[in-house]
Design a protein around this motif. Structure first.
Motif, PDB file in Angstrom:
ATOM      1  N   GLY A 167      -1.634   8.427  -4.432  1.00 20.40           N
ATOM      2  CA  GLY A 167      -1.205   7.161  -3.846  1.00 20.40           C
ATOM      3  C   GLY A 167      -0.783   6.169  -4.910  1.00 20.40           C
ATOM      4  N   GLY A 168      -1.582   6.075  -5.960  1.00 14.88           N
ATOM      5  CA  GLY A 168      -1.304   5.113  -7.017  1.00 14.88           C
ATOM      6  C   GLY A 168      -0.022   5.380  -7.774  1.00 14.88           C
ATOM      7  N   ILE A 169       0.254   6.656  -8.065  1.00 16.31           N
ATOM      8  CA  ILE A 169       1.500   6.926  -8.783  1.00 16.31           C
ATOM      9  C   ILE A 169       2.706   6.864  -7.853  1.00 16.31           C
ATOM     10  CG2 ILE A 169       0.435   8.236 -10.647  1.00 16.31           C
ATOM     11  CD1 ILE A 169       1.352  10.810  -9.354  1.00 16.31           C
ATOM     12  N   SER A 170       2.475   7.007  -6.563  1.00 13.28           N
ATOM     13  CA  SER A 170       3.584   6.869  -5.612  1.00 13.28           C
ATOM     14  C   SER A 170       4.052   5.422  -5.520  1.00 13.28           C
ATOM     15  CB  SER A 170       3.166   7.378  -4.231  1.00 13.28           C
ATOM     16  OG  SER A 170       2.883   8.764  -4.251  1.00 13.28           O
ATOM     17  N   VAL A 171       3.103   4.492  -5.411  1.00 12.97           N
ATOM     18  CA  VAL A 171       3.485   3.076  -5.340  1.00 12.97           C
ATOM     19  C   VAL A 171       3.716   2.505  -6.732  1.00 12.97           C
ATOM     20  CG1 VAL A 171       2.343   2.672  -3.138  1.00 12.97           C
ATOM     21  CG2 VAL A 171       1.069   2.303  -5.271  1.00 12.97           C
ATOM     22  N   GLY A 175       6.261  16.008  -8.845  1.00 16.02           N
ATOM     23  CA  GLY A 175       6.828  16.356  -7.551  1.00 16.02           C
ATOM     24  C   GLY A 175       7.271  15.159  -6.741  1.00 16.02           C
ATOM     25  N   THR A 176       7.277  15.318  -5.431  1.00 15.57           N
ATOM     26  CA  THR A 176       7.861  14.311  -4.543  1.00 15.57           C
ATOM     27  C   THR A 176       6.908  13.161  -4.216  1.00 15.57           C
ATOM     28  OG1 THR A 176       7.179  15.638  -2.624  1.00 15.57           O
ATOM     29  CG2 THR A 176       9.412  15.975  -3.462  1.00 15.57           C
ATOM     30  N   LEU A 177       5.621  13.324  -4.509  1.00 12.96           N
ATOM     31  CA  LEU A 177       4.622  12.271  -4.257  1.00 12.96           C
ATOM     32  C   LEU A 177       4.578  11.912  -2.774  1.00 12.96           C
ATOM     33  CD1 LEU A 177       5.388  10.054  -7.395  1.00 12.96           C
ATOM     34  CD2 LEU A 177       3.889  12.041  -7.193  1.00 12.96           C
ATOM     35  N   LEU A 178       4.120  10.704  -2.429  1.00 15.16           N
ATOM     36  CA  LEU A 178       4.035  10.308  -1.027  1.00 15.16           C
ATOM     37  C   LEU A 178       5.415   9.964  -0.493  1.00 15.16           C
ATOM     38  CD1 LEU A 178       0.921   7.922  -0.885  1.00 15.16           C
ATOM     39  CD2 LEU A 178       1.001  10.397  -0.523  1.00 15.16           C
ATOM     40  N   ASN A 179       5.624  10.274   0.763  1.00 10.57           N
ATOM     41  CA  ASN A 179       6.856   9.858   1.437  1.00 10.57           C
ATOM     42  C   ASN A 179       6.722   8.415   1.912  1.00 10.57           C
ATOM     43  OD1 ASN A 179       8.121  12.397   1.223  1.00 10.57           O
ATOM     44  ND2 ASN A 179       6.933  13.155   2.965  1.00 10.57           N
ATOM     45  N   GLY A 180       7.859   7.803   2.210  1.00 12.90           N
ATOM     46  CA  GLY A 180       7.845   6.473   2.801  1.00 12.90           C
ATOM     47  C   GLY A 180       7.354   5.391   1.869  1.00 12.90           C
ATOM     48  N   VAL A 181       7.746   5.476   0.608  1.00  6.71           N
ATOM     49  CA  VAL A 181       7.365   4.464  -0.377  1.00  6.71           C
ATOM     50  C   VAL A 181       8.620   3.818  -0.951  1.00  6.71           C
ATOM     51  CG1 VAL A 181       6.257   4.052  -2.607  1.00  6.71           C
ATOM     52  CG2 VAL A 181       5.218   5.639  -0.967  1.00  6.71           C
ATOM     53  N   ASP A 182       8.595   2.511  -1.103  1.00  3.06           N
ATOM     54  CA  ASP A 182       9.718   1.792  -1.700  1.00  3.06           C
ATOM     55  C   ASP A 182       9.176   0.887  -2.801  1.00  3.06           C
ATOM     56  OD1 ASP A 182      12.326   0.911  -2.112  1.00  3.06           O
ATOM     57  OD2 ASP A 182      12.723   0.714   0.031  1.00  3.06           O
ATOM     58  N   HIS A 183      10.065   0.334  -3.612  1.00  2.00           N
ATOM     59  CA  HIS A 183       9.650  -0.475  -4.754  1.00  2.00           C
ATOM     60  C   HIS A 183      10.466  -1.754  -4.860  1.00  2.00           C
ATOM     61  CE1 HIS A 183       8.050   3.493  -5.784  1.00  2.00           C
ATOM     62  NE2 HIS A 183       7.189   2.852  -6.557  1.00  2.00           N
ATOM     63  N   LEU A 184       9.754  -2.836  -5.130  1.00  2.00           N
ATOM     64  CA  LEU A 184      10.397  -4.101  -5.453  1.00  2.00           C
ATOM     65  C   LEU A 184      10.851  -4.081  -6.911  1.00  2.00           C
ATOM     66  CD1 LEU A 184       7.762  -6.510  -3.859  1.00  2.00           C
ATOM     67  CD2 LEU A 184       9.958  -5.826  -2.872  1.00  2.00           C
TER      68      LEU A 184
END
Length: 446
Positions: free
Chosen positions: A158-162, A173-182
């Motif tokens: 979770g932490g590396i995804s966000v 790899g693809t990490l969590l889906n449905g994550v975006d970044h400011l």
């Protein structure tokens, strides 16, 4: 590995190969290891008997200094009386006492604490609570998470995804889906050489409205940011930026999470960054300074609204299917309670606020030093950005780290940035030693 006559590990191990070291150039280190064998207050003792001034509070964590007797004694006493107690369907008094103490010192509105064992676990816990919170309220479609470029939120999936540090993400790899970044808030052209909070860039928070327009507010569960981005090289929020994020998230029913693993427990001269900036998120993730780095422990702070959304249904049923074997470990709680005693009894948060201006002026005295292209600071955090060697990023800062250690100070580098976060017990002469040594090191570097 060799042992000394007492059966303890020897100062100079005869085999370094078994330990795969984290976030370390293993091959380089094992050719010329830097071993720390003891610590006290502001200093480490190296294997060759030198005193090394700690400019990083270990790893942003030893806020009360090293080997403080009150904490050591509390750990020893707990280990002798209650070494472990399960946190599932059982409890022990210290966990409840600590939770109450933490709630009392937190900003008004935080009423509950969920214990973890690290900052990484705190982040993953907060993200899971955010997702489950919306489902509990009948908005299970809110599954999207929003982090920020250059953000660091530990090393769980979770932490590396966000998170937004490329090297922490690219090989997993693809990490969590449905994550975006400011977008990040690093604006060197506008804010270079700022002292404290920079003036320019509050408008960057408005990019969240673009994300909302793209995905729909009803799909976004939470936004997570570090109030001050530490591991990316001390990137500060511009004036008004955090306030704008809070305004937008509240307007759209999105939870706001502050990752306070670094800023929590006095680093900015206040208990939390939420206090310093006067911005109240829905959750805060903490660790590090909670026990002054002595025993691994983290805590997620939540508002009553977040917690109470789960307190429905039959009372005999588990409300949240989440937790850790060592959540609220007795020994960790003992260490944390003693640490909080020291913070309060010695007024360390206020002390940090009082020495912060001296820290700021000392750091900015390095303007004009060879290779220095920017300096940033807030509270007892500082960053000295160096001009990279063309074609060899990170090498100049790493060379400075090695030379600084040889000269008796411990600093931390991230990219081509020297980042520092000394224990809150630091004295002015320690500040002078750190800054003076860094100046000497940089002037001698190619």
């Amino acid at each position: 590995m060799s042992l000394d006559h007492s059966g303890k590990p020897a100062v100079a191990p005869n085999d370094l190969s078994a330990f795969w070291m984290p976030f370390t150039a293993n091959r380089q280190f094992k050719q010329n290891p830097r071993m720390l064998v003891a610590s006290k207050d502001m200093h480490y003792t190296s294997a060759d008997g030198r005193q090394v001034l700690d400019g990083t509070a270990g790893l942003w964590c030893c806020n009360a200094g090293h080997c403080r007797p009150k904490i050591v004694e509390a750990i020893q006493k707990s280990a002798a009386e209650l070494d472990y107690a399960p946190a599932f369907q059982m409890g022990h008094p210290a966990a409840f006492e600590l939770a109450n103490r933490l709630v009392d010192m937190s900003p008004d509105g935080f009423d509950h604490v969920f214990f973890t064992n690290s900052g990484s676990e705190s982040v993953d816990t907060a993200l899971k609570i955010a997702l489950a919170y919306h489902r509990a309220r009948g908005e299970g479609q809110r599954t999207r998470l929003v982090g920020r470029e250059k953000g660091y939120h530990g090393v769980g999936f979770g932490g590396i995804s966000v998170g937004g540090l490329v090297n922490n993400r690219r090989v997993f790899g693809t990490l969590l889906n449905g994550v975006d970044h400011l977008p990040h808030t690093y604006l060197p052209e506008e804010n270079r050489w700022s002292k404290g909070i920079p003036e320019h860039g509050a408008w960057l928070a408005e990019d969240l409205e673009r994300k909302i327009a793209l995905h729909g507010a009803d799909t976004i569960a939470a936004v997570i940011v570090e109030p001050v981005a530490g591991s990316a090289g001390v990137i500060l929020p511009p004036k008004g930026y955090l306030e704008k994020l809070r305004e937008i998230t509240k307007k759209h029913g999105i939870l706001l999470i502050f990752d306070e693993v670094i800023t929590g427990f006095g680093r900015l001269g206040t208990p939390f960054a939420a206090d310093f900036f006067g911005v109240m998120p829905d959750m805060m993730t903490t660790a590090k300074g909670l026990t002054s780095g002595t025993v691994p422990m983290g805590a997620v702070f939540t508002t009553g609204d977040v917690h109470d959304a789960f307190m429905t249904g039959p009372e005999h049923m588990i409300e949240l299917f989440h937790g850790y074997t060592y959540s609220g470990s007795p020994i960790a709680c003992a260490a944390a309670l003693a640490t909080q005693d020291i913070y309060r009894e010695e007024g360390l948060f206020q002390r940090a606020a009082e020495i912060a201006p001296y820290w700021e002026e000392a750091l900015h005295s390095l303007k004009g030093t060879k290779h220095v292209i920017d300096i940033r600071n807030l509270g007892l955090i500082g960053a000295i950005e160096l001009e990279p060697i063309p074609g060899e990023p990170t090498k100049r800062a790493f060379s400075a780290f090695l030379k600084a250690y040889e000269k008796g100070i411990l600093i931390r580098t991230t990219g081509d940035i020297i980042a520092m976060s000394p224990p809150l017990i630091i004295e002015k002469e320690h500040v002078d030693q750190l800054v003076g040594t860094i100046k000497d090191v940089l002037e001698a570097l190619d």
